[in-house]
Design an enzyme around this catalytic site. Structure first.
Site, PDB file in Angstrom:
ATOM      1  N   ASP A   1      28.127  47.822  31.137  1.00 23.92           N
ATOM      2  CA  ASP A   1      28.982  46.685  30.762  1.00 23.92           C
ATOM      3  C   ASP A   1      28.721  46.315  29.285  1.00 23.92           C
ATOM      4  OD1 ASP A   1      29.706  43.514  30.897  1.00 23.92           O
ATOM      5  OD2 ASP A   1      30.884  44.658  32.341  1.00 23.92           O
TER       6      ASP A   1
ATOM      7  N   TYR B   1      33.331  38.163  24.499  1.00 18.88           N
ATOM      8  CA  TYR B   1      34.628  38.865  24.568  1.00 18.88           C
ATOM      9  C   TYR B   1      35.446  38.575  23.331  1.00 18.88           C
ATOM     10  CZ  TYR B   1      33.765  40.104  29.415  1.00 18.88           C
ATOM     11  OH  TYR B   1      33.233  40.641  30.564  1.00 18.88           O
TER      12      TYR B   1
ATOM     13  N   HIS C   1      30.071  49.435  39.516  1.00 20.22           N
ATOM     14  CA  HIS C   1      29.777  48.885  38.196  1.00 20.22           C
ATOM     15  C   HIS C   1      28.368  48.304  38.094  1.00 20.22           C
ATOM     16  CE1 HIS C   1      30.964  47.108  34.356  1.00 20.22           C
ATOM     17  NE2 HIS C   1      30.491  45.943  34.760  1.00 20.22           N
TER      18      HIS C   1
END
Lengths: 419, 425
Positions: B182, B332, B382
């Site tokens: 990630d 982000y 994930h």
């Protein structure tokens, strides 16, 4: 003011003109619950130099929250009374194929001009029936100089005080069916429509599915059809060269590109995971406030929102019959069933009118929007996405011009010229 | 550089905070749901009701806090970052009994946290003659867990890499290897290019997000020929994620503050936002039964039927985080505004492929001269460190172990007792 229904002699005897009046009357328990929620608000921090660029500014949200708790909510009954005074409201059961009966909330005001043109006004997100508030008196006003309208503003299912759909698949065709059936049930078999945001798509679909039999002409303040396929950045740049665009058109395209880059996060989430987002919007008044307020600011032309205006707008969502989570499902239903719905399938069989406001989310070169049935196009120097609310006189004038004596769309509803 | 300012840390959420959360949970207002929605519209209402009921009544944060404190030796330390105010970094640090264990930095992502190290920690530090052992460090990214957060804009990949790097140096690990997925992938890739060679000796990721798009490198002939079924499925999943699964990322990358009011104020909103990813991004991991799946530090065995409602602990870390949940979203925004460009690294690199990862393209598309290790698994998603700790650690042991492609990459720290001969250099 509620007007008596016009004579029903010309209507099929199966139609009932009995309307069920509605007044907004939020229970005390709801007010108390909101008060408690507001009192427990936990705010985030904010970066020092965030400005408006990371989202709704903390200072704005804190100020609005304080006002909500201390001023607005304690005076809710006054705000509610004013809404009820300004907007004559009703409810009616409408059956939608495959979805059963939904109880629909709407505003209905007739002009004193007997042969006024029946007009359906359709809102979008994050709007509501409230958006017709300032436009309503202008459209119904009688004058020898311009046409008048009988106005119906429908509360879309999932918004305001309308029921929400319970089943999957309530999409464009269903919203259109609803609008058309509502008008017919009120005795308005031939209508014109006005809409922006989802209202643009819904009224376009009413035109396609029910025109020219029922819908005779449609007007929108968010014309998006049809860009050269598909719209992408290199194409935008190329179009600057090829089409010889005006400054306004370039600005409109730049805004569209900016929206795609920075402004469509909400769209992507709402069209893929509306329920996940819905838990936040249902539970946090401040979260809901920020989610909507960001659009009220970013999508308008420096409209000087008062705190009370913002909070009335948000309160309709907070107190809505179906709750705020229901309102975002429209993005999922329409996008999943019809990708690119807004910019494809553009042709309609009836006259159409456009109004262009400079701070609309996206606006395209006028050459892309031409069609043989485009009978009216109005340009403005001021105003944004919520045209009916920001620029009611400008929008009303455009709609009047479109249908005035001597215009191509004059008399489009037989016997209802507006004069 | 940080001063030698390590302070022991135990998580100790104030009773007032716990009470406040309880009050908010009591006042939760839930939405309705479309009939037969399933998972199509987002997290199902029944899931949220169930988790909410448990969170309100039956979930004892203090108990789970104590378990975390017992399992994870935690500290805080001041770390200076160029151009920003000094940060107070929360981290886990556990040394192996093997003196020459390999120093490894583990970096989490979103919606993860330092908690993602809890199952791999005992495995990585376990001493053995059969496989290498590691000294493990993991930190709460600034804005996550119990680290402080930057107060100015522009804290991007360089800065996150700088924090991890400086932390390792401060702990005396001048040469180290790294592992992450990630955001850990993006951060460690940058860290490898900034500090690779001199300090960062090798890196491994379970999220090899190495291409800018789902497109093969233009130089590769016949990129779609001879794809395995796993690769085809992976491509399908990757395309699904790109078109349907990124709403959260686009909002977080453009309007994190707007979203942040909801996540800061609504525990059930935060729960829904995170839980959706825990389910959609993992390989049918039984989150709510996440019992008995952690390794006892005392017995080195997975404890059965030990009730550890991981989802609520996972989300509570966000709720109780030092900076608040909104701060965790800003990475982000900063990354989106940094602009992305292909980044190459030049130190030995390893990839582990798990079938339900969000990004999986054919291995041939990812070939790089420094890719020395690849491993394909038939299960896992994930959150590899949490879902498949033995598989992930197995990969690291193979990559860094005797005979492995990165054995001895940190001179003098092979991960084995001193009797093991170093490979010829």
């Amino acid at each position: 003011m509620i007007e008596a229904p016009a004579s029903c002699l010309s209507l099929p005897f199966t139609m009932s003109l009995t309307e069920t009046p509605f007044t907004i009357a939020i229970p005390d328990s709801e007010l108390q619950f909101l008060k408690q929620s507001l009192e427990l608000t936990r705010f985030p921090d904010e970066l020092e130099d965030a400005r408006r660029e990371y989202g709704a500014p903390l200072a704005d949200i804190q100020r609005l929250t304080k006002h909500w708790k201390e001023e607005y909510l304690p005076k809710w009954r006054e705000h509610e009374a004013k809404l009820n005074e300004d907007l004559p409201q009703f409810t009616r059961d409408i059956e939608i194929e495959g979805h059963g009966v939904l109880n629909i909330h709407y505003v209905h005001k007739k002009s004193t001009v007997v042969d006024a043109i029946p007009l359906l006004f359709v809102h979008g997100w994050p709007g509501s029936f409230l958006e017709v508030r300032k436009l309503l008196p202008l459209l119904v006003a009688a004058s020898p100089d311009h046409p008048s309208f009988h106005v119906v503003a429908v509360g879309l299912p999932g918004y305001g005080f309308s029921d929400a759909p319970k089943k999957k698949g309530f999409a464009t065709a269903q919203y259109a069916e609803l609008g058309n059936k509502l008008m017919i049930s009120l005795g308005y078999h031939r209508i014109v429509t006005q809409g922006g945001d989802w209202g643009y798509l819904i009224t376009r679909t009413i035109a396609q599915n029910y025109g020219p039999k029922h819908s005779k002409a449609w007007h929108t303040n968010m014309p998006l059809c049809e860009p050269p396929h598909p719209i992408r950045r290199p194409l935008i740049l190329l179009s600057y060269l090829i089409f010889g665009l005006s400054a306004k058109e370039k600005e409109g395209l730049a805004r569209a590109a900016n929206f795609q880059e920075k402004g469509d996060g909400y769209f992507k989430e709402q069209s893929t995971q509306p329920q996940t987002l819905g838990y936040s919007l249902a539970d946090s008044p401040v979260g809901l406030l920020a989610w909507i307020y960001e659009k009220l600011v970013n999508w308008t032309d420096e409209y000087p929102w008062t705190e009370d205006e913002v909070l009335t707008w948000i309160s309709i969502y907070w107190f809505s019959k179906a709750g705020p989570a229901a309102s975002v499902r429209i993005y999922y239903e329409i996008t999943q069933s019809q990708p690119n719905a807004l910019i494809t399938n553009c042709a309609t069989p009836i006259p159409v009118g456009h109004s262009h406001f400079p701070r609309e989310i996206a606006s395209f070169p006028r050459g892309w929007l031409k069609s043989s049935n485009l009978v009216f196009s109005g340009e403005h120097e001021k105003g944004g996405h919520f045209a009916a609310y920001e620029q009611p006189e400008a929008l009303a004038n455009d709609v009047r011009k479109m249908f005035s004596k001597g215009s191509p769309a004059f008399g489009v509803v037989p016997g209802k010229t507006g004069y | 550089m940080s001063t030698d300012s390590e302070a022991s840390f135990t998580i100790n959420i104030a009773q007032g905070e716990i009470e406040f959360l309880r009050k908010k949970l009591e006042l939760t207002r839930l939405p309705d749901e479309i009939t037969d929605a399933g998972r199509d519209y987002g997290v199902p209402l029944t899931d949220i009701r169930r988790l909410l009921a448990r969170w309100k009544d039956g979930y004892d944060w203090k108990k789970h806090e104590a378990i975390l404190n017992a399992e994870l030796p935690q500290f805080t330390r001041k770390v200076a970052v160029d151009g920003f105010d000094e940060l107070d970094i929360h981290y886990v640090h556990k040394k192996s009994k093997i003196k020459d264990a390999l120093p490894l930095l583990f970096v989490h992502g979103w919606p993860g946290s330092f908690i993602e190290v809890r199952k791999i920690l005992p495995l990585l530090t376990a001493p053995s003659d059969e496989y290498p052992s590691f000294h493990v460090v993991t930190f709460s990214l600034p804005g996550y867990g119990f680290s402080s957060n930057p107060t100015k804009r522009g804290f991007g990949m360089d800065q996150y890499a700088e924090v991890g790097h400086k932390l390792m140096l401060a702990l005396g690990y001048h040469e180290y290897v790294t592992q992450g997925g990630d955001w850990g992938f993006y951060i460690l890739r940058r860290q490898a290019s900034l500090y690779g060679g001199t300090h960062n000796k090798a890196w491994h990721t379970n999220f090899p997000r190495a291409l800018p798009d789902v497109e093969p490198p233009s130089s590769l002939p016949n990129p779609y020929d001879g794809l395995t079924e796993v690769e085809r499925n992976g491509l399908g999943r990757t395309k699904w994620f790109r078109s349907e699964g990124r709403g959260y990322a686009i909002e977080q990358g453009t309007q994190p503050q707007t979203l942040g009011y909801s996540l800061a104020d609504s525990p059930v909103g935060l729960l829904g936002w995170i839980y959706e990813k825990l389910v959609n991004w993992s390989d049918e991991y039984p989150w709510e039964e996440d019992e008995g799946l952690f390794l006892s530090v005392f017995t080195s065995r997975y404890m059965a039927n030990f009730s550890v409602p991981t989802v609520l602990t996972w989300v509570s870390i966000y709720w109780f985080s030092r900076a608040g949940p909104t701060a965790s979203l800003r990475i982000y925004y900063e990354r989106m505004h940094e602009g992305s460009s292909p980044e190459e690294t030049h130190i030995p690199m390893g990839y582990s492929y798990f079938p339900k990862e969000l990004w999986r393209v054919p291995s041939r598309w990812l070939q790089a001269p420094n890719l020395v290790f690849e491993s394909e698994h038939t299960e896992g998603g994930h959150f590899a460190a949490h879902e498949k700790p033995e598989l992930l650690v197995g990969d690291l042991r193979t990559m860094f172990g005797k005979g492995g492609p990165a054995f001895g990459v940190v001179p003098g720290k092979t991960g084995y007792n001193a009797e093991v001969r170093h490979p010829p250099s």
